[in-house]
Scaffold this motif. Structure first.
Motif, PDB file in Angstrom:
ATOM      1  N   THR A   1     -11.256  -1.474   7.653  1.00  0.00           N
ATOM      2  CA  THR A   1     -10.907  -0.539   6.577  1.00  0.00           C
ATOM      3  C   THR A   1     -11.465  -0.998   5.234  1.00  0.00           C
ATOM      4  O   THR A   1     -11.840  -0.177   4.388  1.00  0.00           O
ATOM      5  CB  THR A   1      -9.374  -0.376   6.503  1.00  0.00           C
ATOM      6  OG1 THR A   1      -8.933   0.353   7.652  1.00  0.00           O
ATOM      7  CG2 THR A   1      -8.943   0.362   5.250  1.00  0.00           C
ATOM      8  N   LEU A   2     -11.547  -2.307   5.023  1.00  0.00           N
ATOM      9  CA  LEU A   2     -12.036  -2.839   3.751  1.00  0.00           C
ATOM     10  C   LEU A   2     -13.551  -2.724   3.636  1.00  0.00           C
ATOM     11  O   LEU A   2     -14.103  -2.939   2.546  1.00  0.00           O
ATOM     12  CB  LEU A   2     -11.629  -4.307   3.600  1.00  0.00           C
ATOM     13  CG  LEU A   2     -10.197  -4.682   3.995  1.00  0.00           C
ATOM     14  CD1 LEU A   2      -9.911  -6.129   3.649  1.00  0.00           C
ATOM     15  CD2 LEU A   2      -9.184  -3.756   3.350  1.00  0.00           C
ATOM     16  N   GLY A   3     -14.222  -2.414   4.751  1.00  0.00           N
ATOM     17  CA  GLY A   3     -15.666  -2.260   4.743  1.00  0.00           C
ATOM     18  C   GLY A   3     -16.109  -0.822   4.918  1.00  0.00           C
ATOM     19  O   GLY A   3     -17.264  -0.565   5.264  1.00  0.00           O
ATOM     20  N   ARG A   4     -15.213   0.135   4.673  1.00  0.00           N
ATOM     21  CA  ARG A   4     -15.557   1.559   4.790  1.00  0.00           C
ATOM     22  C   ARG A   4     -15.953   2.112   3.424  1.00  0.00           C
ATOM     23  O   ARG A   4     -15.249   1.902   2.433  1.00  0.00           O
ATOM     24  CB  ARG A   4     -14.377   2.353   5.366  1.00  0.00           C
ATOM     25  CG  ARG A   4     -14.091   2.026   6.828  1.00  0.00           C
ATOM     26  CD  ARG A   4     -13.018   2.936   7.407  1.00  0.00           C
ATOM     27  NE  ARG A   4     -12.758   2.645   8.815  1.00  0.00           N
ATOM     28  CZ  ARG A   4     -13.449   3.146   9.837  1.00  0.00           C
ATOM     29  NH1 ARG A   4     -14.433   4.002   9.582  1.00  0.00           N
ATOM     30  NH2 ARG A   4     -13.156   2.824  11.079  1.00  0.00           N
ATOM     31  N   ASP A   5     -17.076   2.818   3.387  1.00  0.00           N
ATOM     32  CA  ASP A   5     -17.598   3.343   2.129  1.00  0.00           C
ATOM     33  C   ASP A   5     -16.956   4.678   1.781  1.00  0.00           C
ATOM     34  O   ASP A   5     -15.982   5.100   2.419  1.00  0.00           O
ATOM     35  CB  ASP A   5     -19.125   3.455   2.190  1.00  0.00           C
ATOM     36  CG  ASP A   5     -19.609   4.367   3.328  1.00  0.00           C
ATOM     37  OD1 ASP A   5     -18.813   5.205   3.807  1.00  0.00           O
ATOM     38  OD2 ASP A   5     -20.777   4.235   3.723  1.00  0.00           O
ATOM     39  N   ALA A   6     -17.519   5.345   0.786  1.00  0.00           N
ATOM     40  CA  ALA A   6     -16.943   6.610   0.332  1.00  0.00           C
ATOM     41  C   ALA A   6     -16.954   7.671   1.429  1.00  0.00           C
ATOM     42  O   ALA A   6     -16.132   8.589   1.425  1.00  0.00           O
ATOM     43  CB  ALA A   6     -17.702   7.112  -0.892  1.00  0.00           C
ATOM     44  N   ALA A   7     -17.884   7.538   2.393  1.00  0.00           N
ATOM     45  CA  ALA A   7     -17.952   8.476   3.507  1.00  0.00           C
ATOM     46  C   ALA A   7     -17.112   8.011   4.690  1.00  0.00           C
ATOM     47  O   ALA A   7     -17.191   8.599   5.773  1.00  0.00           O
ATOM     48  CB  ALA A   7     -19.401   8.664   3.943  1.00  0.00           C
ATOM     49  N   ASN A   8     -16.341   6.959   4.520  1.00  0.00           N
ATOM     50  CA  ASN A   8     -15.448   6.408   5.546  1.00  0.00           C
ATOM     51  C   ASN A   8     -16.212   5.741   6.690  1.00  0.00           C
ATOM     52  O   ASN A   8     -15.687   5.573   7.783  1.00  0.00           O
ATOM     53  CB  ASN A   8     -14.515   7.477   6.112  1.00  0.00           C
ATOM     54  CG  ASN A   8     -13.305   6.870   6.826  1.00  0.00           C
ATOM     55  OD1 ASN A   8     -12.755   5.870   6.385  1.00  0.00           O
ATOM     56  ND2 ASN A   8     -12.899   7.475   7.927  1.00  0.00           N
ATOM     57  N   ALA A   9     -17.444   5.328   6.435  1.00  0.00           N
ATOM     58  CA  ALA A   9     -18.247   4.636   7.443  1.00  0.00           C
ATOM     59  C   ALA A   9     -18.251   3.144   7.151  1.00  0.00           C
ATOM     60  O   ALA A   9     -18.375   2.727   5.990  1.00  0.00           O
ATOM     61  CB  ALA A   9     -19.677   5.178   7.450  1.00  0.00           C
TER      62      ALA A   9
ATOM     63  N   GLN B   1     -22.664  -4.461   4.922  1.00  0.00           N
ATOM     64  CA  GLN B   1     -23.119  -4.733   3.556  1.00  0.00           C
ATOM     65  C   GLN B   1     -22.237  -4.045   2.513  1.00  0.00           C
ATOM     66  O   GLN B   1     -22.668  -3.852   1.368  1.00  0.00           O
ATOM     67  CB  GLN B   1     -24.579  -4.276   3.402  1.00  0.00           C
ATOM     68  CG  GLN B   1     -25.535  -4.954   4.365  1.00  0.00           C
ATOM     69  CD  GLN B   1     -25.451  -6.472   4.312  1.00  0.00           C
ATOM     70  OE1 GLN B   1     -25.441  -7.067   3.233  1.00  0.00           O
ATOM     71  NE2 GLN B   1     -25.354  -7.112   5.474  1.00  0.00           N
ATOM     72  N   HIS B   2     -21.031  -3.690   2.892  1.00  0.00           N
ATOM     73  CA  HIS B   2     -20.109  -3.067   1.939  1.00  0.00           C
ATOM     74  C   HIS B   2     -19.908  -4.001   0.739  1.00  0.00           C
ATOM     75  O   HIS B   2     -19.824  -5.231   0.902  1.00  0.00           O
ATOM     76  CB  HIS B   2     -18.770  -2.810   2.628  1.00  0.00           C
ATOM     77  CG  HIS B   2     -17.818  -2.000   1.804  1.00  0.00           C
ATOM     78  ND1 HIS B   2     -17.091  -2.535   0.753  1.00  0.00           N
ATOM     79  CD2 HIS B   2     -17.461  -0.686   1.875  1.00  0.00           C
ATOM     80  CE1 HIS B   2     -16.334  -1.597   0.225  1.00  0.00           C
ATOM     81  NE2 HIS B   2     -16.536  -0.468   0.879  1.00  0.00           N
ATOM     82  N   PRO B   3     -19.842  -3.441  -0.467  1.00  0.00           N
ATOM     83  CA  PRO B   3     -19.716  -4.287  -1.664  1.00  0.00           C
ATOM     84  C   PRO B   3     -18.565  -5.282  -1.615  1.00  0.00           C
ATOM     85  O   PRO B   3     -18.707  -6.422  -2.079  1.00  0.00           O
ATOM     86  CB  PRO B   3     -19.524  -3.265  -2.794  1.00  0.00           C
ATOM     87  CG  PRO B   3     -20.201  -2.039  -2.303  1.00  0.00           C
ATOM     88  CD  PRO B   3     -19.992  -2.015  -0.820  1.00  0.00           C
ATOM     89  N   PHE B   4     -17.425  -4.888  -1.052  1.00  0.00           N
ATOM     90  CA  PHE B   4     -16.302  -5.832  -0.998  1.00  0.00           C
ATOM     91  C   PHE B   4     -16.618  -7.013  -0.101  1.00  0.00           C
ATOM     92  O   PHE B   4     -16.367  -8.170  -0.462  1.00  0.00           O
ATOM     93  CB  PHE B   4     -15.026  -5.142  -0.512  1.00  0.00           C
ATOM     94  CG  PHE B   4     -13.912  -6.120  -0.252  1.00  0.00           C
ATOM     95  CD1 PHE B   4     -13.226  -6.704  -1.311  1.00  0.00           C
ATOM     96  CD2 PHE B   4     -13.566  -6.496   1.042  1.00  0.00           C
ATOM     97  CE1 PHE B   4     -12.223  -7.640  -1.081  1.00  0.00           C
ATOM     98  CE2 PHE B   4     -12.563  -7.419   1.277  1.00  0.00           C
ATOM     99  CZ  PHE B   4     -11.888  -7.998   0.210  1.00  0.00           C
TER     100      PHE B   4
ATOM    101  N   ILE C   1     -11.675  -2.072  -4.908  1.00  0.00           N
ATOM    102  CA  ILE C   1     -12.402  -3.309  -4.608  1.00  0.00           C
ATOM    103  C   ILE C   1     -12.062  -4.373  -5.641  1.00  0.00           C
ATOM    104  O   ILE C   1     -11.803  -5.534  -5.305  1.00  0.00           O
ATOM    105  CB  ILE C   1     -13.915  -3.043  -4.579  1.00  0.00           C
ATOM    106  CG1 ILE C   1     -14.264  -2.078  -3.452  1.00  0.00           C
ATOM    107  CG2 ILE C   1     -14.696  -4.346  -4.439  1.00  0.00           C
ATOM    108  CD1 ILE C   1     -15.721  -1.638  -3.451  1.00  0.00           C
ATOM    109  N   GLN C   2     -12.046  -3.984  -6.915  1.00  0.00           N
ATOM    110  CA  GLN C   2     -11.734  -4.946  -7.977  1.00  0.00           C
ATOM    111  C   GLN C   2     -10.338  -5.522  -7.805  1.00  0.00           C
ATOM    112  O   GLN C   2     -10.131  -6.730  -7.958  1.00  0.00           O
ATOM    113  CB  GLN C   2     -11.840  -4.273  -9.348  1.00  0.00           C
ATOM    114  CG  GLN C   2     -11.479  -5.217 -10.500  1.00  0.00           C
ATOM    115  CD  GLN C   2     -11.421  -4.508 -11.843  1.00  0.00           C
ATOM    116  OE1 GLN C   2     -11.959  -3.415 -12.010  1.00  0.00           O
ATOM    117  NE2 GLN C   2     -10.764  -5.132 -12.804  1.00  0.00           N
TER     118      GLN C   2
END
Length: 679
Positions: free
Chosen positions: A335-343, A347-350, A309-310
């Protein structure tokens, strides 16, 4: 073997683990001394190899290790030095060093090397146009293909950054009326292995090797010969000249995967520095898990990892601050909004960080709201601050004007009016769900990927044999109509019908709420010979042929852009995301409000759209006739004014232009046309 130098000349206190990449030192002369920081948390040591201009290779161990970052201060490394990272036993002359993910320039000779750069450039009084979303008209283009065949652009700069900024090109953009150019990837990129084996290039450039480095091959030959600084200066000069003409620059960026390709291919950068952190795995890598691919290209960057993300955010800020870029279109943005669980999460941090970053304030953020993973279609679900490519709009307009018309011409039926009206209204409900208005809808009918507008009207099937994959690649569901002949024809009737359909599509695009995007060349009738996946065609298939420009279509498109601005002048700068508030009013051919039954009736193919404004004043009327016959329409009620005929997609419309019509009177609209009136 290159001798490894002492790393304690300036002491550990002089080094810091941020910012990543090369930066000015806390101590020492920044002309020759640099702070180096690289995130490689699983490596026990990392050696910088560098070669000053005209000098020999040197090596220095980065002595400090802070939170996964190897860092140190290096002397004798002036601007222009080439560098990379490796182990102690690496021979830099004959080995592929690991490329710095933060390299500001990349020498892509026999081996990939980063280049230390200076940031000096005279921006003068450059100012961002800051065009409001409501007034924006986007023009998607390829840096090379746009001017490679332009006869007014000097041959030595055709197909380059300088060529795009040439007065002839800027004149075309201004005459057309677009407010922004959206460039296919200009980050440094490489050709994939399978393309090299076929002897083909990655023309589109969706295969990034450096998120901070411009693609040097898009600079003029003179700039390339002068070196990386001249390449950067040419690109910055392009942005400066476009800004001076009031035109924004939006970059298509590919943060979803890298040019390192599938697992097991050579390590060029990220794979050698922190493969298990940068890339998404389908389970525990230590247990033998392989890559989890949501992009279809073999490797996917893991946006569940904060350092990924950084890197993306640092890259965006760099292009805004150093190159004055006005916006970004994000390839496979789900893909840029998928979290550690691939969901995926809106509200993804990026996604939230990009939309709320002070450094990116006012910058346009555009998602391609899908990828190839689970729940990969997310149009309308990105958060406030983002706009989405609207594939609903694309499919609805293609269906109404092309696929349905082809079906009707062959004795079948077409769809009704509901989907057309939804597209015209900017897909209000789709975007209201995420708290956004119609201005979050990037309306498109074509893009780099798929048929051009001309090919949508000339081909029923794709013709991708030149791509070397036996026509297996590319989309098979194009919603196109060849009007009775596949490909080129000398039949004047078919050619006229194709042009009229192209005008219908362009008019619908430019008269809909939301933000229109025109694909470069669609306003001139550009064809790709039926190829709907020309990603590997760096030739006349993809380049815009200015000598074959359809000037009638250009004049119509230019006029429609001006009509759009005229019609929007009395409308709000933003639209409430509420279903009960509408600035559009709908009538049938008899001039009556459409009933619920009529909306769902597939035989209803005539729609009158009356444009309103916040104070209740009606501004204009657009009549859509999606039937194969002329239709007499009763013009809807108006507040004591008359309707002036302004435009029709029928070739004979100049004969009627300027004629006045009273509300309640009958006017005939031609078959398969759009007719526009001004109140």
């Amino acid at each position: 073997m290159t001798e490894i130098l002492s790393a304690t000349v300036l002491g550990a206190a002089a080094s810091r683990p941020f910012p990543l990449g090369l930066s000015a030192p806390l101590q020492g002369d920044p002309a020759t001394v640099v702070n180096v920081a690289v995130w490689a948390p699983d490596l026990t040591e990392l050696i910088l190899y560098f070669r000053p201009p005209g000098g020999a290779w040197q090596a220095q161990l980065l002595p400090e290790f802070s939170d996964g970052v190897h860092h140190g201060v290096v002397e004798g490394m002036p601007v222009g030095s080439h560098y990379g990272f490796g182990r102690e036993d690496v021979e830099p002359e004959s080995s592929q060093l690991l490329l710095d993910p933060y390299a500001r320039a990349i020498d892509s000779g026999e081996h990939l090397l980063g280049v230390r750069m200076a940031a000096d450039f005279d921006w003068g009084g450059d100012a961002a146009p800051l065009t409001p979303w409501r007034d924006s008209v986007i023009y998607e283009a390829h840096v090379k293909g746009l001017t490679k065949l332009h006869p007014e652009v000097p041959e030595e700069i055709r197909g380059s950054y300088a060529g795009l900024a040439h007065p002839a090109m800027i004149r075309h953009l201004r005459e057309l009326g677009v407010t922004a150019v959206q460039l296919l990837p200009i980050h440094a990129h490489l050709d994939e292995v399978h393309l090299r084996e076929l002897g083909l290039p990655n023309y589109w450039g969706y295969n990034t090797i450096g998120y901070f480095a411009p693609h040097a091959q898009y600079a003029s030959a003179a700039a390339q010969a002068a070196g990386p600084q001249a390449v950067q200066d040419e690109l910055k000069g392009m942005v400066k000249l476009l800004h001076a003409a009031g035109i924004e620059v939006i970059l298509d960026v590919v943060y979803n995967h890298t040019a390192e390709g599938s697992q097991g291919e050579p390590a060029l950068s990220w794979r050698g520095l922190a493969e298990h952190r940068y890339y998404r795995f389908d389970g525990d890598p230590a247990a033998g898990a392989g890559y989890l691919d949501t992009t279809g290209v073999g490797n996917t960057l893991d946006f569940g990892e904060p350092k990924v993300i950084q890197m993306a955010l640092d890259s965006l800020r760099y292009w805004v601050e150093e190159f004055h870029i006005d916006g970004f279109r994000f390839d496979l943005a789900v893909t840029l909004g998928r979290d550690a669980a691939n969901a995926f999460s809106p509200q993804h941090p990026f996604l939230v960080a990009a939309a709320t970053s002070q450094a990116l304030s006012g910058v346009k953020l555009i998602s391609e709201p899908w990828d190839l993973g689970n729940d990969g279609w997310q149009t309308g679900r990105f958060p406030v601050g983002w706009a989405d490519w609207n594939d609903n709009f694309r499919d609805s307009i293609r269906d109404f004007w092309l696929a349905d018309q082809g079906s009707i011409a062959n004795g079948g039926t077409g769809g009704g009016l509901a989907r057309l009206a939804d597209a015209l209204s900017g897909s209000t409900r789709l975007f209201a769900a995420s708290g956004r208005s119609q201005l979050a809808s990037i309306n498109l009918v074509t893009a780099h990927d798929g048929f051009t507008l001309a090919d949508l009207t000339a081909y029923n099937q794709k013709h991708n044999a030149a791509n070397g994959e036996d026509n297996r690649d590319g989309n098979d569901n194009n919603r196109s109509w060849n009007h009775g002949a596949e490909g080129p024809t000398e039949d004047a009737g078919i050619l006229a019908a194709r042009r009229q359909s192209a005008k219908n599509v362009m008019a619908t695009l430019l008269l809909s709420l939301g933000v229109p995007m025109i694909t470069a060349g669609d306003e001139l009738g550009r064809s790709q010979q039926g190829n709907n996946n020309a990603y590997c065609q760096d030739n006349e298939i993809s380049w815009l042929d200015w000598s074959a420009a359809d000037q009638d279509l250009f004049a119509a498109t230019r006029g429609l852009v001006r009509l759009r601005k005229d019609y929007l002048s009395a409308q709000p700068s933003t639209y409430p995301a509420r279903d009960e508030t509408s600035y559009l009013h709908w009538f049938d051919a008899a001039g009556n409000p459409l009933s619920p039954e009529q909306w769902q009736d597939g035989s209803q193919r005539v729609l009158q759209m009356l444009l309103g404004s916040p104070d209740g004043v009606m501004d204009g009327l657009v009549v859509f006739n999606g039937t194969a016959e002329p239709v007499d329409v009763v013009l809807p009620p108006l507040d004591g004014r008359e309707f002036e005929h302004r435009f029709s997609t029928n070739a004979s419309h100049p004969e009627r232009q300027g004629s006045l019509h009273r509300p309640g009177s009958t006017d005939q609209v031609d078959a398969n046309t759009i007719t526009i009136y001004k109140a």
